[in-house]
Design an enzyme around this catalytic site. Structure first.
Site, PDB file in Angstrom:
ATOM      1  CG  ASP A  59      -2.039  -1.073   1.047  1.00 45.63           C
ATOM      2  OD1 ASP A  59      -1.931  -1.892   0.117  1.00 45.63           O
ATOM      3  OD2 ASP A  59      -2.978  -1.101   1.872  1.00 45.63           O
ATOM      4  CG  ASP A 110     -10.128  32.774 -34.929  1.00 44.54           C
ATOM      5  OD1 ASP A 110      -9.756  32.564 -36.092  1.00 44.54           O
ATOM      6  OD2 ASP A 110      -9.844  32.033 -33.976  1.00 44.54           O
ATOM      7  CG  LEU A 163      -9.572  31.873 -41.455  1.00 48.25           C
ATOM      8  CD1 LEU A 163      -8.591  32.952 -41.846  1.00 48.25           C
ATOM      9  CD2 LEU A 163     -10.660  31.727 -42.524  1.00 48.25           C
TER      10      LEU A 163
END
Ligand code: SF4
Ligand code: SF4
Lengths: 531, 428
Positions: free
Chosen positions: A36, A274, A410
């Site tokens: 552990d 944009d 674009l």
């Protein structure tokens, strides 16, 4: 018994470790076997902590069982106290120690240590990491915090941030700045960076800012009841939520000063032309409930996305997430089985995933871009730069983070126009991404990447998920076939919409009993689905 | 035939009193071995019967997420499984049936025990028998324990291989068995060297596929390629096989000594041995020399982790000019690492087991140039100004035999070189 490969949350004692490791001057004595101790590396490697977590593991072995594991625990606790001299200690059991029932809390009590020793009961076989963190923090607050006089000026505690939290480090700074600009001081931040002595003076604050309900809601409720401190219900992630949060703080405190918005760029970045290409992007949301809830609002109201499905892995918050899904008109996905999440993503065929590191991998495999919005964390979720999620700077960070995986503005059109260009072709992906996974060629049937249906499924439920990759059946029961020309045309469609085009065309053909897809079928389908 | 190799030290460490430590261990449990075993055995599935902790350990040890399809999983015990073992067995049968029906390519299934399954005394040996009977002949079901209360890190592989030994077919042939899971590329190199020496037939445990499992019997001789295979060693001896004791094939000297021991067993002539090994030995020396300049005279401290510590200390002190300060190992099997202890010159503290806080005190006091430790300790020690090497990389990286000798030295020199290059102080 439930078969699991990858998990969203660790066991509850890892949640307790997140609290202990975030704090200072606290030590955790954990009755647990040696393996552990792996949990230390979560903090030292993923979060790059430069100290060992303040945890002593008893590391009992098989030969100790039946002999005296209780003694082992007491020795470990005594030595830890002497070595580390903490202001307070938490003690508990991991899954294995829970079975041997040594009762660490009871044992520690008999030792008469001169510091507060807080016992934790974390049911390992029922609960998970977030519960462990929430319960541990609550127990610490309950044991140490007292009602007391408020500070003269108005002050707040920031509660919830822990070690290994998703951007907790920077969220603290951002919220502190927001409150500062309103004239509100921060009394205590906890558990992160707080010592037990700081917890003891939490009662001096006028109210609590509940930053992460996953890890501090129980403590917030207790403080409200016992210390008379109201707490904020809005988590300030996103522009709208941050403004609502400010309004909530104003209502609680009666202060009407508002923080400075001059550095908030998100709204204009999103409104500028944009960003038009972001309109209606179909997104799939998955993560912890708090981050998903915030992301859903940002996605719809601030980015202009369409949320196609949302869900969370922490069942404790199933109810609010179901309500949220209803509000968005989608079905909630409440599960901690990542294969189920993967199937749901595949069925929804989103253009983008907002998820965790698990969904990032799913996205990689399916060729769907993904931005990470929530824990479970990965080393990448601890960037060197300042990178909050909350407040106005957090909103700016979120805008950038979400837009990054997408093919931008674009560029999207250029890809469509010049899709045959030898170096600007779509298989090259977004040009601002250096390396990326090879996208499955959906048109070619995806043979180069194992699709989930070829992989084992480990869910408890028998999973009758529709497999969108399977060819649609025409009315007569035969599979729909792509004619060579149509397949070639399909390949000309940019990769980020090709999957959707293929799926839609096949569905369109199948519904009309068309067995062969020609170029005409493809464009008829396009016209049919065009909105 | 190893004329260019330095002489063994006057006094090795075999008789050095061992510092035995019993305190907090900071090591993985044996489940971790599944991460490399499931890649090595291509038609095997490892089903851990355990808790959410076990699943989380596997996920964290696997470098957070190898999302390639893993051939392992955890059957997480739930409240109701703890209440009644009958139900737990029924659930297990159901999960296995479901798993195997989805994975017709699986030929061997390992039920891997964990701490919780052992504490509730879920009998996975019986379950494996029962399931083997149900799924024979397509799938063989075996079991072993990878639990943290029984096994430490690489002992998981030992337990897995030891569980396979009793069911290997019987043979009367004189065969060489290579024991230990090596990366395929390294295994191929070893097989090619042995073939050039005219040694054969050679078989490997584990085989890449169940159908290629080796047979074993009274005329089998075996050589270990990993030092952590104590139980497998004992299990093979119980089957009548004979062990070829040798230093482990790390570095030029280790590889040569290991090959020489095997060659002697198979009566290979000195000329042939020289002809086959001369070129790769020279290559290995050259590759090591390129890295050793940085290691020369540097002091190294090993925290116990993979049981590779003793052979590696031998390599680093004898071939790279380092000085060992403390060599900690989780276990020391004299029969297995004795030849390496003989070659490791007296001087370092040899420690077995761990009390991590005390060992950290010793390490800080010694201020070694390089500390080999687990991932939980590495960054904290670096922040204290001590250079570290993660031990786990040593079991995940090809490091055996001649062609990897330079890479092995490089694993240790890189952290030192990096420290020398960096010219920014950390703020904290
Ligand atoms: S130490 Fe035990 S409980 Fe912990 S991960 Fe290993 S097998 Fe599971
Ligand atoms: S490559 Fe550069 S210019 Fe082109 S979309 Fe990406 S960020 Fe914009």
């Amino acid at each position: 018994m439930k078969l699991t490969v990858w998990t969203y949350e660790g066991p509850p004692h890892v949640g307790a470790m997140r609290v202990a490791t975030g704090m200072k001057g606290l030590h955790y004595v954990l009755h647990a076997p040696q393996g552990d101790t792996y949990a230390d590396l979560l903090f030292t490697m993923i979060e790059r902590r430069n100290h060992r977590p303040p945890v002593t593991y008893t590391t009992f072995q098989a030969r100790d069982l039946g002999a005296d594991t209780a003694h082992l625990f007491k020795d470990a606790a005594q030595e830890a106290y002497e070595r580390f001299r903490p202001q307070a200690m938490i003690v508990g059991a991991s899954c294995t120690a829970e079975l041997i029932q040594d009762d660490p809390g009871g044992l520690a009590e008999t030792m008469g240590l001169p510091i507060p020793v807080i016992p934790l009961e974390l049911p390992s076989y029922q609960r998970k990491e977030n519960f462990g963190a929430d319960e541990t923090f609550f127990q610490i607050v309950r044991a140490l915090a007292q009602p007391m006089d408020r500070t003269t000026g108005i002050s707040a505690n920031l509660i919830g941030p822990t070690a290994l939290g998703f951007r907790h480090r920077d969220d603290i700074e951002e919220v502190t700045r927001l409150l500062g600009q309103m004239g509100i001081a921060v009394n205590v931040v906890a558990p992160m960076n707080a010592a037990p002595a700081d917890i003891a003076r939490m009662g001096a604050a006028h109210f609590n800012v509940l930053m992460y309900p996953e890890t501090a809601e129980t403590a917030a409720r207790w403080c409200e009841k016992t210390l008379g401190q109201p707490y904020t219900k809005t988590v300030p992630i996103g522009v709208g939520a941050t403004r609502d949060f400010i309004a909530e703080v104003q209502a609680i405190t009666g202060i009407d000063r508002a923080p400075d918005e001059s550095r908030l760029r998100f709204p204009w970045w999103s409104a500028s032309v944009d960003s038009t290409y972001l309109t209606g992007k179909r997104v799939f949301l998955f993560g912890d409930a708090t981050h998903v809830r915030a992301a859903a609002r940002i996605a719809r109201d601030e980015m202009g996305f369409e949320v196609v499905r949302l869900g969370c892995y922490n069942r404790e918050f199933a109810r609010p997430i179901r309500a949220l899904a209803k509000e968005f008109g989608v079905e909630a996905l409440i599960t901690d089985d990542y294969l189920e999440v993967e199937a749901a993503i595949e069925a929804a065929a989103p253009e983008m995933i907002l998820g965790t590191q698990m969904e990032r991998h799913i996205g990689k495999r399916l060729g769907i871009p993904c931005a990470v919005i929530s824990a479970p964390v990965h080393v990448q979720d601890f960037p060197a730069r300042y990178s909050p999620q909350m407040g106005f700077e957090g909103a700016n960070v979120i805008f950038d983070t979400w837009v990054h995986p997408l093919v931008m503005g674009l560029e999207e059109h250029l890809l469509t126009m010049f899709r045959e260009d030898f170096e600007f072709h779509d298989a090259a992906g977004a040009s601002h991404h250096g390396a990326k996974a090879v996208l499955r060629d959906i048109a070619a049937g995806g043979q180069d990447d194992p699709s989930p249906k070829d992989r084992p499924e480990f869910s408890q439920k028998t999973r009758e998920v529709p497999m969108p990759e399977a060819p649609h059946m025409a009315k007569d029961g035969g599979a729909v076939i792509w004619l060579a020309d149509a397949e070639k045309e399909l390949r000309k469609i940019p990769f980020f919409v090709r999957g959707k085009a293929k799926r839609n065309t096949e569905k369109f053909a199948a519904e009309r009993g068309v067995a062969e897809i020609s170029i005409d079928t493809l464009y008829e389908a396009k016209a049919h689905y065009a909105r | 035939m190893t004329d260019q190799t330095p002489m063994p030290p006057e006094r090795g460490c075999r008789a050095t009193p061992v510092l035995k430590e019993r305190g907090q261990h900071e090591v993985f449990c044996g489940l971790t071995g599944i991460i490399w075993l499931h890649r090595k055995m291509q038609d095997a599935f490892f089903l851990v019967v355990g808790s959410r902790t076990c699943a989380h350990l596997l996920q964290s040890a696997a470098g957070v997420m190898i999302f390639a399809e893993p051939r392992f999983g955890t059957a997480i015990l739930e409240e109701k499984d703890l209440a009644g073992l009958a139900d737990a067995n029924e659930e297990l049968d159901r999960e296995v049936a479901r798993l195997l029906s989805r994975r017709p390519d699986i030929r061997q299934l390992f039920l891997v025990g964990s701490c919780p399954s052992e504490v509730i005394k879920l009998d996975l040996a019986r379950a494996a028998e029962r399931l083997s009977a149900i799924h024979a002949p397509n799938v063989r079901v075996l079991n072993y324990s990878g639990s943290g209360i029984e096994t430490t890190f690489t002992q998981g592989e030992d337990a897995c291989l030891a569980a396979m030994v009793p069911v290997l077919p019987e043979t009367q042939e004189k065969e060489l068995l290579l024991v230990g899971a090596l990366p395929d590329v390294v295994e191929d190199q070893a097989l090619s060297l042995l073939e050039q020496l005219g040694i054969g037939p050679v078989r490997c445990l584990p085989a890449r596929r169940a159908a290629d499992d080796p047979a074993v019997g009274p005329n089998t001789v075996f050589a270990l390629t990993q030092p952590f295979l104590g139980d497998t060693h004992a299990a093979l001896i119980r089957r009548g096989a004979r062990h070829i004791a040798a230093p482990f094939p790390f570095g030029e000297e280790g590889t040569t000594a290991w090959l020489a021991a095997v060659a002697a067993e198979f009566g290979v002539s000195a000329e042939r041995f020289e002809a086959v090994t001369a070129a790769p030995r020279a290559r290995a020396r050259k590759a090591i020399a390129a890295q050793a300049a940085e290691l020369q005279g540097k002091r190294i401290f090993f925290f116990p982790d993979s049981q590779l510590e003793i052979p590696l200390a031998r390599f680093l002190t004898r071939e790279c000019g380092m000085e060992a300060v403390e060599v900690g190992a989780p276990f020391i099997h004299q029969a297995v690492v004795g030849p390496d202890l003989d070659l490791l010159a007296e001087g370092p503290v040899i420690a077995e087991g761990q009390d991590v806080d005390r060992q950290l005190d010793r390490c800080r006091a010694a201020r070694p140039d390089l500390t080999v430790c687990g991932l939980g300790l590495a960054n904290p020690l670096e922040a204290e100004g001590l250079a570290t090497k993660w031990a786990i990389e040593l079991v995940f990286t090809p490091v055996h035999f001649y062609e990897q000798a330079g890479d092995l030295a490089g694993l240790f020199s890189r952290p030192l070189r990096r420290r020398a290059i960096l010219n920014v102080e950390a703020a904290e």
